[in-house]
Motif scaffolding. Structure first.
Motif, PDB file in Angstrom:
ATOM      1  N   TYR A  13       2.284  -9.376  -0.160  1.00  9.28           N
ATOM      2  CA  TYR A  13       1.664  -8.076  -0.316  1.00  9.28           C
ATOM      3  C   TYR A  13       1.605  -7.349   1.032  1.00  9.28           C
ATOM      4  O   TYR A  13       1.201  -7.939   2.041  1.00  9.28           O
ATOM      5  N   ALA A  48      -0.122  -4.173   3.203  1.00  9.81           N
ATOM      6  CA  ALA A  48      -1.425  -3.521   3.208  1.00  9.81           C
ATOM      7  C   ALA A  48      -1.521  -2.568   4.388  1.00  9.81           C
ATOM      8  O   ALA A  48      -0.917  -2.804   5.438  1.00  9.81           O
ATOM      9  N   TRP A 104      -3.081  -1.384  -0.889  1.00 12.07           N
ATOM     10  CA  TRP A 104      -2.248  -2.562  -1.095  1.00 12.07           C
ATOM     11  C   TRP A 104      -1.039  -2.229  -1.953  1.00 12.07           C
ATOM     12  O   TRP A 104      -1.131  -1.415  -2.886  1.00 12.07           O
TER      13      TRP A 104
END
Length: 123
Positions: free
Chosen positions: A94, A96, A113
């Motif tokens: 992920y 961010a 995110w």
């Protein structure tokens, strides 16, 4: 703000991948950026971060020496170059962004995110 992560896939141990994360909706020239990962049944953990100028980076112990985070502010994109991958690197990755500078390691310090991109490393 929308973050679109891409570049994940299936790779053999020892191989490499480059993840990309493109942001839209605002510029993030003053923002810290990071990558986290989450293995199946595990907590989301910090991988790497880069400051607003790209001069300061931080890596987890597992990423240090194998992964490289970079950014292209003109393209609103952050990258994660991964090499010498092992099955332990298998996870959803992920990206961010935080609304301020800095490279913190705690996930709650990031405001936006991406959806995650799956990396699977076979042995």
């Amino acid at each position: 703000v929308q973050l679109q992560a891409s570049g994940g896939g299936l790779v053999q141990a020892g191989g490499s991948l480059r993840l990309s994360c493109a942001a839209s909706g605002r510029t993030f020239s003053n923002s810290g950026l990071a990558w986290f990962r989450q293995g199946s049944g595990k907590e989301r953990v910090f991988v790497a971060a880069i400051d607003r100028n790209g001069y300061r980076t931080d890596y987890s112990d597992s990423a240090k020496g194998r992964f490289t985070i970079s950014r292209d502010s003109a393209k609103n994109t952050v990258y994660l170059e991964m090499s010498r991958l092992t099955p332990e690197d298998t996870a959803a990755y992920y990206c961010a962004i935080r609304q301020s500078p800095g490279t913190p390691r705690r996930s709650f310090e990031y405001d936006y995110w991406g959806q995650g991109t799956q990396v699977t490393v076979s042995s």
